[in-house]
Design an enzyme around this catalytic site. Structure first.
Site, mmCIF file in Angstrom:
data_model
loop_
_atom_site.group_PDB
_atom_site.id
_atom_site.type_symbol
_atom_site.label_atom_id
_atom_site.label_comp_id
_atom_site.label_asym_id
_atom_site.label_seq_id
_atom_site.Cartn_x
_atom_site.Cartn_y
_atom_site.Cartn_z
ATOM 1 N N CYS A 1 41.296 42.455 33.185
ATOM 2 C CA CYS A 1 42.024 41.875 34.311
ATOM 3 C C CYS A 1 42.505 40.476 33.971
ATOM 4 O O CYS A 1 43.502 40.005 34.521
ATOM 5 C CB CYS A 1 41.122 41.810 35.541
ATOM 6 S SG CYS A 1 40.361 43.366 36.000
ATOM 7 N N GLU B 1 38.597 42.855 43.625
ATOM 8 C CA GLU B 1 39.261 42.130 42.530
ATOM 9 C C GLU B 1 40.227 43.111 41.908
ATOM 10 O O GLU B 1 39.837 44.202 41.504
ATOM 11 C CB GLU B 1 38.230 41.624 41.519
ATOM 12 C CG GLU B 1 38.813 40.656 40.497
ATOM 13 C CD GLU B 1 39.222 41.345 39.219
ATOM 14 O OE1 GLU B 1 40.448 41.341 38.922
ATOM 15 O OE2 GLU B 1 38.364 41.908 38.525
ATOM 16 N N LYS C 1 31.233 55.405 43.207
ATOM 17 C CA LYS C 1 32.154 56.248 42.438
ATOM 18 C C LYS C 1 32.700 55.436 41.261
ATOM 19 O O LYS C 1 33.485 54.508 41.450
ATOM 20 C CB LYS C 1 33.319 56.748 43.292
ATOM 21 C CG LYS C 1 34.396 57.467 42.470
ATOM 22 C CD LYS C 1 35.613 57.792 43.288
ATOM 23 C CE LYS C 1 36.884 57.958 42.467
ATOM 24 N NZ LYS C 1 36.752 58.471 41.114
ATOM 25 N N SER D 1 43.244 48.631 40.629
ATOM 26 C CA SER D 1 44.641 48.234 40.759
ATOM 27 C C SER D 1 44.933 47.658 42.146
ATOM 28 O O SER D 1 44.278 47.996 43.133
ATOM 29 C CB SER D 1 45.551 49.432 40.502
ATOM 30 O OG SER D 1 45.596 50.291 41.623
ATOM 31 N N THR D 2 45.943 46.801 42.179
ATOM 32 C CA THR D 2 46.376 46.208 43.435
ATOM 33 C C THR D 2 46.907 47.265 44.393
ATOM 34 O O THR D 2 46.616 47.246 45.594
ATOM 35 C CB THR D 2 47.463 45.154 43.161
ATOM 36 O OG1 THR D 2 46.902 44.117 42.339
ATOM 37 C CG2 THR D 2 47.989 44.543 44.451
ATOM 38 N N GLU E 1 52.218 43.669 35.823
ATOM 39 C CA GLU E 1 50.986 43.927 35.085
ATOM 40 C C GLU E 1 51.150 45.212 34.265
ATOM 41 O O GLU E 1 51.553 46.252 34.776
ATOM 42 C CB GLU E 1 49.805 44.077 36.040
ATOM 43 C CG GLU E 1 48.493 44.291 35.297
ATOM 44 C CD GLU E 1 47.320 44.517 36.233
ATOM 45 O OE1 GLU E 1 46.229 43.980 35.952
ATOM 46 O OE2 GLU E 1 47.493 45.228 37.234
#
Length: 543
Positions: A327, A293, A212, A266-267, A425
């Site tokens: 990133c 990551e 995806k 995203s985290t 971020e």
């Protein structure tokens, strides 16, 4: 059947073309841009080798020219997810049984197709759908993706070569099996190369994949599949679907054959996925591999001995290439007070010279952010900074979405080293600078290490070697990719394996052999050539 031990050609990084005035690559790229803009593409999903179109479609527009329609892509449903999983599992037996050198050949061919006949078209697609300059597209969607395919084939060979010792009468072997089940690849908008690597790295090792992509990257993702099909990838090995996250997650993460996820994003999303996998752990045949990551709050720290001009250029390039949507982009900097006036003037001079606009105008260094959601998030940080008495905006600060999602390169000077834009971020063209007293370099390193949850990339600038050594020691866990006298972006496959820890991910180092180890499940085989025929050991005898 072959009776030989084959060697993959030793990889070399794909040369980056410069697209200088009058160069053939520049003319070819401009032609490809014109051709792609002249048609509206109808982009299907790829499931089990079939091109799947649907009645429901989503429009694709360049972020820098939102009035133009590039085309439409199919929109899938839960049924399409199930079809993709079933197609992957049906393809698995033949794919993992295929000789490794034949799997490798497919991706080596794909690399040459990408760097050759598809080069201009892939660059044009990435420039248009992701608003990248010609150079940012070239280093990403052509050079880095070709490098991933070539180096990963080499790394796969090196893994398969690793075999255990054997002693007399025995032969010990390692069978480097693929995972049992399917891998889910969830890929981001910002790098076409990452979008191409996340499904293909597991596939190269014999795994099957449901992929995806980010909706804003579908335009170039479909071209990756076109290249893989031409290279000979069998139907069902990689299945590309365009479906919203909750719908695909409900199918993938409850399936007993879910074997792993390869993720960049995203985290917050990654942590949610990890939690979901944990809650469903009882459903799976095997413990899934979780490789991700995620975010970064990447830093530049200058020591008083640093070259001020080098620091300024690192900030301009590190923070504002591709609109800060990397990133690894520099988003916080720590500059000594004695150096700051020189760095500031050089940085502001660079920013006054930068042109912003469409990537189709090759004189523009700076383009649009990816979509309205990103535009709104980034501009909200700038709007808040304008109202704060803790910071002041010294460059940029303007934004407009009339024609495209344009936000000026923005530099904030903060008196508070823990102001929100120094810690969170933003993923956009916002750089925040804290000016510290020259004698407080070591204290500043502690500040860098503790003011953000992330640990992806970072850079230190110094001519004093003792300062470099001190920074390298004190910031050992603050960045998975650490740069000395260089900007914190631009990792190259095979040269700087990429990834960070803490809130930045699992640090499985894309672009190295370490990542590929995550997609194999070794089986130890011991063969005994002379089997014992008596259960009794010598110690049982007394005489």
């Amino acid at each position: 059947m072959s009776d030989a031990i084959f060697n993959i050609p030793h990889p070399a990084n794909e040369p980056v073309l410069n697209y200088g005035p009058g160069s053939p690559e520049k003319m070819e790229l401009k032609k490809a841009l014109t051709e792609l803009k002249a048609v509206q593409m109808e982009i299907p999903m790829y499931i089990g080798g079939k091109h799947v179109f649907t009645a429901e479609k989503a429009v694709m527009r360049p972020p820098h020219e939102i009035s133009h329609t590039l085309g439409f892509h199919a929109k899938g449903s839960a049924g399409h997810v199930r079809d993709a999983i079933n197609a992957a599992l049906a393809a698995k037996p033949a794919w993992e049984a295929m000789p490794w050198q034949d799997r490798a050949a497919i991706f080596l061919k794909a690399a040459d197709l990408l760097a050759g006949p598809y080069r201009a078209r892939m660059n044009a697609a990435t420039m248009l759908c992701q608003s990248k300059t010609a150079f940012q597209a070239e280093i990403d969607c052509v050079c880095e993706l070709a490098d991933f395919w070539r180096f990963n084939a080499w790394f796969m060979q090196e893994i398969y070569k690793q075999q255990p010792w054997s002693v007399r009468n025995t032969w010990n072997r390692l069978d480097w099996r693929p995972l049992e089940g399917f891998v889910f690849a969830l890929t981001p908008f910002n790098f076409t190369s990452i979008a191409g690597n996340l499904p293909t790295a597991p596939a190269m090792l014999g795994n099957v994949v449901v992929w995806k992509p980010a909706e804003s990257q579908v335009y170039s993702a479909s071209l990756i599949m076109e290249i893989l099909e031409e290279a000979g990838l069998p139907p069902g090995v990689i299945n590309l679907v365009y479906i919203d996250g909750p719908t695909i997650g409900a199918e993938v993460f409850t399936h007993p054959d879910f074997a792993g996820i390869h993720y960049t994003g995203s985290t917050q999303v990654f942590q949610h996925l990890w939690k979901t996998i944990g809650e469903n752990i009882h459903r799976y045949k095997t413990y899934p591999r979780i490789v991700g990551e995620t975010g970064g709050k990447d830093f530049v720290v200058a020591h008083p001995s640093a070259d001020p001009k080098a620091v300024a250029v690192a900030l301009t390039r590190g923070a504002f290439e591709y609109q800060g949507q990397k990133c690894s982009a520099a988003s916080r900097a720590y500059i000594p007070a004695g150096m700051w006036p020189v760095v500031k003037e050089a940085l502001l001079s660079d920013l006054r010279d930068i042109k912003m606009g469409s990537p189709e105008d090759f004189t523009n260094f700076f383009n649009a952010v990816i979509d309205e959601k990103a535009y709104n998030k980034i501009s909200s940080y700038i709007a808040d900074a304008k109202q704060s008495d803790q910071v002041r905006i010294i460059a940029g600060g303007n934004y407009d979405k009339t024609k495209g999602y344009f936000i000026e390169p923005t530099v904030i000077e903060s008196a508070d080293p823990r102001y929100i834009t120094m810690c969170e971020e933003i993923f956009g063209p916002v750089l925040t600078i804290y000016v510290y007293e020259d004698e407080r370099f070591e204290d500043t390193l502690d500040l860098v290490n503790t003011s953000s949850p992330y640990a992806l990339t970072g850079a230190v600038f110094a001519r004093d070697r003792a300062a470099v050594a001190l920074a390298e020691h004190k910031l050992r866990h603050a960045a998975g990719n650490f740069y000395i006298n260089d900007k914190p972006t631009g990792a190259v496959v095979g040269q700087q394996p990429f990834g960070g820890a803490r809130a930045s991910g699992t640090n499985d180092k894309a672009g190295s052999i370490l990542n590929l180890y995550r997609w194999v499940s070794p089986r130890t085989i011991k063969e005994n050539f002379v089997s014992p025929v008596d259960y009794r050991y010598p110690f049982l005898r007394e005489s």
